[in-house]
Design a protein around this motif. Structure first.
Motif, PDB file in Angstrom:
ATOM      1  N   PHE A 261       2.482 -75.475 -30.726  1.00  0.00           N
ATOM      2  CA  PHE A 261       2.045 -76.251 -29.378  1.00  0.00           C
ATOM      3  C   PHE A 261       1.357 -77.506 -29.764  1.00  0.00           C
ATOM      4  CE2 PHE A 261      -1.058 -78.085 -26.178  1.00  0.00           C
ATOM      5  CZ  PHE A 261       0.138 -78.633 -25.265  1.00  0.00           C
ATOM      6  N   ASP A 262       0.278 -77.375 -30.367  1.00  0.00           N
ATOM      7  CA  ASP A 262      -0.552 -78.409 -31.106  1.00  0.00           C
ATOM      8  C   ASP A 262       0.310 -79.553 -31.776  1.00  0.00           C
ATOM      9  OD1 ASP A 262      -1.967 -75.731 -31.346  1.00  0.00           O
ATOM     10  OD2 ASP A 262      -3.468 -76.799 -30.292  1.00  0.00           O
ATOM     11  N   SER A 263       1.101 -79.030 -32.658  1.00  0.00           N
ATOM     12  CA  SER A 263       1.977 -79.802 -33.533  1.00  0.00           C
ATOM     13  C   SER A 263       2.683 -80.746 -32.598  1.00  0.00           C
ATOM     14  CB  SER A 263       2.773 -79.135 -34.243  1.00  0.00           C
ATOM     15  OG  SER A 263       1.808 -78.349 -35.240  1.00  0.00           O
ATOM     16  N   ALA A 264       3.202 -80.199 -31.610  1.00  0.00           N
ATOM     17  CA  ALA A 264       4.301 -80.798 -30.560  1.00  0.00           C
ATOM     18  C   ALA A 264       3.615 -81.947 -29.844  1.00  0.00           C
ATOM     19  CB  ALA A 264       5.089 -79.833 -29.761  1.00  0.00           C
ATOM     20  N   LEU A 265       2.351 -81.483 -29.593  1.00  0.00           N
ATOM     21  CA  LEU A 265       1.398 -82.290 -28.586  1.00  0.00           C
ATOM     22  C   LEU A 265       1.016 -83.499 -29.399  1.00  0.00           C
ATOM     23  CD1 LEU A 265       0.231 -82.817 -25.929  1.00  0.00           C
ATOM     24  CD2 LEU A 265      -1.783 -81.571 -26.918  1.00  0.00           C
ATOM     25  N   PHE A 266       0.902 -83.138 -30.755  1.00  0.00           N
ATOM     26  CA  PHE A 266       0.366 -84.455 -31.870  1.00  0.00           C
ATOM     27  C   PHE A 266       1.557 -85.231 -32.076  1.00  0.00           C
ATOM     28  CE2 PHE A 266      -1.789 -85.240 -36.013  1.00  0.00           C
ATOM     29  CZ  PHE A 266      -2.722 -86.129 -35.588  1.00  0.00           C
ATOM     30  N   ASP A 267       2.588 -84.890 -32.098  1.00  0.00           N
ATOM     31  CA  ASP A 267       3.771 -85.598 -32.271  1.00  0.00           C
ATOM     32  C   ASP A 267       3.868 -86.606 -31.199  1.00  0.00           C
ATOM     33  OD1 ASP A 267       6.508 -86.833 -32.826  1.00  0.00           O
ATOM     34  OD2 ASP A 267       7.395 -84.930 -33.072  1.00  0.00           O
ATOM     35  N   ALA A 268       3.750 -85.962 -29.779  1.00  0.00           N
ATOM     36  CA  ALA A 268       4.079 -86.880 -28.522  1.00  0.00           C
ATOM     37  C   ALA A 268       2.956 -87.786 -28.693  1.00  0.00           C
ATOM     38  CB  ALA A 268       4.065 -85.958 -27.563  1.00  0.00           C
ATOM     39  N   PHE A 269       1.837 -87.261 -28.849  1.00  0.00           N
ATOM     40  CA  PHE A 269       0.559 -88.234 -28.918  1.00  0.00           C
ATOM     41  C   PHE A 269       0.669 -89.431 -29.775  1.00  0.00           C
ATOM     42  CE2 PHE A 269      -4.062 -89.302 -30.347  1.00  0.00           C
ATOM     43  CZ  PHE A 269      -4.319 -89.841 -29.363  1.00  0.00           C
ATOM     44  N   MET A 270       1.277 -89.467 -30.931  1.00  0.00           N
ATOM     45  CA  MET A 270       1.315 -90.315 -32.116  1.00  0.00           C
ATOM     46  C   MET A 270       2.263 -91.223 -31.740  1.00  0.00           C
ATOM     47  SD  MET A 270       0.614 -88.691 -35.844  1.00  0.00           S
ATOM     48  CE  MET A 270       1.619 -87.449 -35.637  1.00  0.00           C
ATOM     49  N   GLN A 271       3.502 -90.584 -31.087  1.00  0.00           N
ATOM     50  CA  GLN A 271       4.607 -91.618 -30.963  1.00  0.00           C
ATOM     51  C   GLN A 271       4.277 -92.373 -29.691  1.00  0.00           C
ATOM     52  OE1 GLN A 271       8.686 -90.892 -31.599  1.00  0.00           O
ATOM     53  NE2 GLN A 271       8.335 -88.599 -32.152  1.00  0.00           N
ATOM     54  N   LEU A 272       3.714 -92.096 -28.656  1.00  0.00           N
ATOM     55  CA  LEU A 272       3.152 -92.789 -27.520  1.00  0.00           C
ATOM     56  C   LEU A 272       2.216 -93.782 -28.003  1.00  0.00           C
ATOM     57  CD1 LEU A 272       2.946 -89.650 -25.060  1.00  0.00           C
ATOM     58  CD2 LEU A 272       4.230 -91.946 -24.524  1.00  0.00           C
TER      59      LEU A 272
ATOM     60  N   LYS B 215       6.471 -95.838 -29.455  1.00  0.00           N
ATOM     61  CA  LYS B 215       7.699 -95.728 -29.940  1.00  0.00           C
ATOM     62  C   LYS B 215       8.650 -94.972 -28.658  1.00  0.00           C
ATOM     63  CE  LYS B 215       7.578 -95.544 -34.734  1.00  0.00           C
ATOM     64  NZ  LYS B 215       8.415 -95.015 -36.067  1.00  0.00           N
ATOM     65  N   ILE B 216       7.875 -94.231 -27.892  1.00  0.00           N
ATOM     66  CA  ILE B 216       8.337 -94.065 -26.902  1.00  0.00           C
ATOM     67  C   ILE B 216       7.393 -94.182 -25.401  1.00  0.00           C
ATOM     68  CG2 ILE B 216       9.843 -91.759 -27.818  1.00  0.00           C
ATOM     69  CD1 ILE B 216       7.187 -90.185 -27.189  1.00  0.00           C
TER      70      ILE B 216
ATOM     71  N   GLU C  21      -6.607 -87.927 -18.774  1.00  0.00           N
ATOM     72  CA  GLU C  21      -6.047 -88.665 -19.752  1.00  0.00           C
ATOM     73  C   GLU C  21      -6.314 -87.996 -21.016  1.00  0.00           C
ATOM     74  OE1 GLU C  21      -8.202 -92.496 -20.430  1.00  0.00           O
ATOM     75  OE2 GLU C  21      -7.539 -92.826 -22.475  1.00  0.00           O
ATOM     76  N   LEU C  22      -5.083 -87.990 -21.825  1.00  0.00           N
ATOM     77  CA  LEU C  22      -5.140 -87.256 -23.444  1.00  0.00           C
ATOM     78  C   LEU C  22      -5.800 -88.345 -24.119  1.00  0.00           C
ATOM     79  CD1 LEU C  22      -4.634 -85.003 -25.289  1.00  0.00           C
ATOM     80  CD2 LEU C  22      -2.078 -86.102 -25.385  1.00  0.00           C
ATOM     81  N   LYS C  23      -7.072 -88.304 -24.428  1.00  0.00           N
ATOM     82  CA  LYS C  23      -7.876 -89.449 -24.943  1.00  0.00           C
ATOM     83  C   LYS C  23      -7.607 -89.468 -26.655  1.00  0.00           C
ATOM     84  CE  LYS C  23     -11.326 -92.525 -24.240  1.00  0.00           C
ATOM     85  NZ  LYS C  23     -10.743 -93.509 -23.420  1.00  0.00           N
ATOM     86  N   ASP C  24      -7.568 -88.322 -27.231  1.00  0.00           N
ATOM     87  CA  ASP C  24      -7.613 -88.112 -28.590  1.00  0.00           C
ATOM     88  C   ASP C  24      -7.263 -86.792 -29.085  1.00  0.00           C
ATOM     89  OD1 ASP C  24      -7.652 -88.975 -31.137  1.00  0.00           O
ATOM     90  OD2 ASP C  24      -9.375 -89.919 -31.243  1.00  0.00           O
TER      91      ASP C  24
END
Lengths: 85, 355
Positions: free
Chosen positions: B142-153, B157-158, B223-226
């Motif tokens: 899950f952490d990896s999935a969240l990190f992917d979304a966080f970076m792309q946002l 890119k999305i 907010e997902l700050k970091d």
């Protein structure tokens, strides 16, 4: 033949996970695909596996399936004529 | 550029698709806790559901519910984390391999047993042609999935991402992991879980979907700050990572209202958190969540979820405090929550959530 049709209906319900259906709900003359039960190509694969596993029938030609899976009755007749177990 | 958790929805040990656990949590009373299933019929027709495994059904329903709550019809990305994917169908398929002597194998179980079945079924249902990915990294999926979304946002890119965490527990799988010492085998009390003097955790299963986007709305959870992920840190590296994330976001530790940790009552697991408590979070109230959601490869998602709901509701319920004394003294509306999880003391993650 009646017994085989009944047995086949039960197996179809189990293999295709047709929840809430009973053998009485399946019309043995109704089409299995499109109208009738409304099955699709993945169900066709499941039925091929069912015929091989339970009756020892290996379909050599995929086009045969179109005819064999017309209805439960047609399927039962084919099994009756070709079964090896 | 800010990233927000707009909505979240879960199926777990707790009442499904609900935040009732805030008021009335269900306390696990056995070693093998089954998820409480919602009524699937309003979401999935019986003809569609017949081919789906339990986990896929859960994922579809939590996704639909999260999208509805977040008022989003089509996310730009679907990113899932799952430790072992659809175990129920994997078992069916493997059993058929043995029973049928490697012949006459059922195609449905094969198709439904792959890890990326979950993300792809969600995409098929939504007719979503956007980015679609699945992370299978055991406890950090899950952490990896969240990190992917966080970076792309963050990179623009999305604009929206549906992030999921999905893992199921079957009786056979439970038994196998029991033999490896994953689960508790004696009855326990909450007090014993707190002490964490024994091995094993309470087994759970997880299906949690959350919607991330860039707009703040009235219904936004937080907010997902970091966030940060790191590998095999010692206590010193963990401390540095926490300091770094706080420094980056100009937040002193004193402004962190609570830290959510993945304490599970398993001594090996909990020692890491107690060390952090001793060296970093001496004065920060410590929250836990696995006592009500159980342990699974995707359980860390509940840490983020719990933090997000607490920030949204502006309160932290008594039962989430690891130390009851801290609950008695806590009388403020939380504004900043840090979520710290680790898996086998190898992969660690920090997520900073703010109001």
């Amino acid at each position: 033949m009646e017994n085989l049709i009944e047995e086949l209906k039960k197996e179809i319900i189990e293999v295709l996970n047709l929840e809430g259906m009973t053998p009485a709900d399946i019309d043995e003359n109704a089409p299995l695909f499109g109208e009738g039960l409304g099955l699709d190509s993945i169900d066709a694969l499941e039925l091929i596996v069912l015929m091989e596993k339970n009756y020892g029938i290996k379909l050599q030609n995929a086009n045969e399936g179109k005819e064999i899976f017309k209805s439960v009755k047609v399927m039962a007749e084919y099994i009756n004529a070709h079964r090896t177990k | 550029m800010s990233i927000y958790i707009q909505s979240a929805s879960h199926i777990s040990i707790q009442k499904p698709l609900s935040e009732e656990w805030m008021e009335m949590p269900i306390i696990p009373d056995s070693f093998f806790m089954k998820s409480e299933e919602p009524d699937y019929k309003p979401f999935i027709s019986p003809m569609e559901a017949r081919r789906m495994g339990t986990l896929v059904k859960r994922a579809l329903v939590t996704s639909a519910d999260a999208l509805r709550k977040g008022d989003c019809e089509m996310p730009d990305a679907i990113i899932s984390g799952t430790g072992l994917g659809c175990v129920e169908h994997t078992e069916k398929f493997l059993n058929a391999v043995i029973d049928n002597d490697e012949e006459c194998l059922p195609p449905t179980s094969f198709m439904q047993s792959t890890h990326n079945t979950i993300s792809s079924q969600i995409a098929l249902r939504l007719k979503c042609h956007g980015y679609n990915s699945t992370y299978s990294h055991r406890g950090t999926s899950f952490d990896s999935a969240l990190f992917d979304a966080f970076m792309q946002l963050s990179l623009g890119k999305i604009g929206t991402a549906l992030v999921g965490a999905h893992d199921e527990m079957t009786p056979d799988y439970f038994l196998m992991l029991s033999k490896l010492g994953y689960w508790k085998t004696n009855f326990y009390t909450l007090e014993q879980l707190r002490k964490g003097e024994e091995g094993g955790a309470i087994s759970g299963s997880c299906s949690l979907s959350m919607l991330l986007s860039m707009q703040k709305k009235d219904t936004t959870l937080c907010e997902l700050k970091d966030m940060e992920m790191f590998y095999r840190p010692g206590i010193l590296q963990s401390r540095h990572a926490i300091n770094d994330i706080l420094l980056r976001n100009k937040l002193p530790l004193s402004e962190i209202d609570a830290v959510v940790m993945g304490l599970s009552g398993d001594q090996d697991n909990d020692d890491v958190y107690h060390e952090l408590r001793k060296h970093v979070f001496q004065n920060t109230p410590m929250l836990w969540y696995k006592q009500i959601f159980g342990e699974s490869f995707s359980a860390s998602s509940f840490g983020v979820y719990v933090g997000a709901v607490c920030l949204h509701e502006g309160r932290i319920p008594y039962h989430l405090f690891f130390n009851p004394d801290e609950a008695d003294n806590f009388q403020k509306e939380p504004k900043n929550i840090l979520v710290y999880n680790h898996f086998h003391d190898r992969d660690h993650s920090i997520v900073l959530l703010t109001k």
